[in-house]
Design a protein around this motif. Structure first.
Motif, PDB file in Angstrom:
ATOM      1  N   GLU A  49     -38.861  12.987  12.239  1.00  0.00           N
ATOM      2  CA  GLU A  49     -38.611  14.069  11.292  1.00  0.00           C
ATOM      3  C   GLU A  49     -37.147  14.144  10.894  1.00  0.00           C
ATOM      4  OE1 GLU A  49     -40.064  17.462  13.366  1.00  0.00           O
ATOM      5  OE2 GLU A  49     -42.166  17.145  12.765  1.00  0.00           O
ATOM      6  N   SER A  50     -36.254  13.847  11.838  1.00  0.00           N
ATOM      7  CA  SER A  50     -34.825  13.965  11.540  1.00  0.00           C
ATOM      8  C   SER A  50     -34.252  12.727  10.855  1.00  0.00           C
ATOM      9  CB  SER A  50     -34.042  14.231  12.837  1.00  0.00           C
ATOM     10  OG  SER A  50     -34.148  13.140  13.734  1.00  0.00           O
ATOM     11  N   LYS A  51     -34.852  11.561  11.097  1.00  0.00           N
ATOM     12  CA  LYS A  51     -34.275  10.314  10.586  1.00  0.00           C
ATOM     13  C   LYS A  51     -35.112   9.638   9.499  1.00  0.00           C
ATOM     14  CE  LYS A  51     -31.747   9.392  14.862  1.00  0.00           C
ATOM     15  NZ  LYS A  51     -30.401   9.550  14.277  1.00  0.00           N
ATOM     16  N   GLY A  52     -36.379  10.040   9.342  1.00  0.00           N
ATOM     17  CA  GLY A  52     -37.215   9.469   8.297  1.00  0.00           C
ATOM     18  C   GLY A  52     -37.661   8.042   8.552  1.00  0.00           C
ATOM     19  N   THR A  53     -37.602   7.602   9.798  1.00  0.00           N
ATOM     20  CA  THR A  53     -38.009   6.232  10.149  1.00  0.00           C
ATOM     21  C   THR A  53     -39.533   6.103  10.135  1.00  0.00           C
ATOM     22  OG1 THR A  53     -36.083   6.081  11.590  1.00  0.00           O
ATOM     23  CG2 THR A  53     -37.789   4.423  11.893  1.00  0.00           C
ATOM     24  N   SER A  54     -40.031   4.958   9.673  1.00  0.00           N
ATOM     25  CA  SER A  54     -41.462   4.671   9.751  1.00  0.00           C
ATOM     26  C   SER A  54     -41.774   4.050  11.108  1.00  0.00           C
ATOM     27  CB  SER A  54     -41.877   3.707   8.638  1.00  0.00           C
ATOM     28  OG  SER A  54     -41.656   4.273   7.364  1.00  0.00           O
TER      29      SER A  54
END
Length: 305
Positions: A169-174
């Motif tokens: 949620e904080s970094k947007g990583t898949s």
């Protein structure tokens, strides 16, 4: 086997041991060379071999392995392991390195003094948090999690799953989250692909894959999930035999040698077609969707309910 992962989403890959989950992940990461197909990241085609990928590409795909003991150097402090990708891939100046490592330890809920501890001084869950911090140190676009919680206690598993959700949620990583634990995959994933013997048999949203109709293989996997309700009848489906060798794949539907719903010679001789269940939920099976739905509703398997 083919999957697509949207930015900031999680694709869960489930299946028995030996079905090809880890090989698939290692091919994406470049740790094993694929024999065919295309690997693309943000529209860019990736070379099969990791040695042919540029540092800019290497930093975009990181991996968290099942056993952190095998991926952390036992002679180096945890902070040094986390700092290595910052230096090699992020080119962080030495003057800023300590602060960056501190921030990563804080992000995975580890005290600062753990930076100076050797792996053998950490618990299994703490070592996996270090491995996660190291993966995020490269600021990846895609993080491959290969059974990252399966060797840990249940309470530690829940803590790490919540950590992965928070970091995403904080970094947007898949995430590509690989597991044989359908309950864990359902908790973390937006989409789920069910894999058997090197190919996908069912794919859909995390909610749709848990609602009939399912592929007979998915049905068997779901029947193994315990239901914490004594009033719910649950019939366990036990698959006979083991997964066939990928060197000698059965003809027709490659699941027919173990399928409890096999309908005859068509399963042995012909590749099953893809069927659209709706909402981009698809099943690869010879049995019509409506017939599968009727058969599975007649039983009392209610996984995850």
């Amino acid at each position: 086997m083919s999957v697509r992962i949207r930015g900031g989403f999680t694709m869960g890959i489930v299946g028995e041991s030996g079905c090809g989950k880890t090989t698939f992940a290692r091919c994406i990461a470049g740790l094993e060379e694929a024999n065919d197909g295309v690997i693309e990241l943000e529209g860019q085609k990736l070379p099969y071999a990791i040695g042919k990928r540029s540092p800019a590409l290497l930093k975009k795909i990181q991996m968290v392995f099942q056993n952190p003991d095998a991926s952390l150097n036992p002679q180096h402090p945890a902070g040094e392991s986390v700092g290595r990708p910052l230096v090699l891939l992020q080119k962080v100046p030495k003057a800023e390195l300590h602060q960056k490592v501190r921030e990563l330890f804080k992000a995975v809920n580890l005290p600062e003094d753990y930076m100076y501890r050797l792996p053998q001084e950490l618990s299994g869950g703490e070592k996996q948090r270090v491995a996660i911090a190291r993966a995020f140190a490269a600021d990846p676009t895609l993080m491959i999690c290969d059974e990252p919680i399966s060797s840990l206690d249940v309470s530690v598993q829940a803590s790490l799953m919540n950590l992965l959700v928070k970091l995403q949620e904080s970094k947007g990583t898949s995430y590509l989250f690989i597991s044989h634990d359908l309950a864990a995959v359902r908790h973390l994933s937006d989409w789920i692909a069910v894999v058997y013997l090197g190919r996908i048999w069912e794919v859909g949203s995390a909610e749709d894959v848990f609602v009939p109709p399912y592929h007979p293989y998915t049905e068997a996997l779901l029947s193994a999930i315990p239901i914490p309700d004594p009033d719910v009848h649950q019939e366990r489906i036990r698959l006979k035999g083991s997964v066939p060798s990928a060197v000698n794949i059965p003809p027709g539907c490659r699941f027919h040698t173990r399928c409890p719903r096999k309908i005859g010679e068509i399963c042995e001789q012909q590749e099953p077609p893809w069927q659209d269940v709706g909402n981009d939920h698809r099943i690869c099976c010879h049995i019509p969707v409506e017939e599968l739905k009727a058969l599975q509703k007649a039983g009392s398997i209610q996984p995850g309910r």
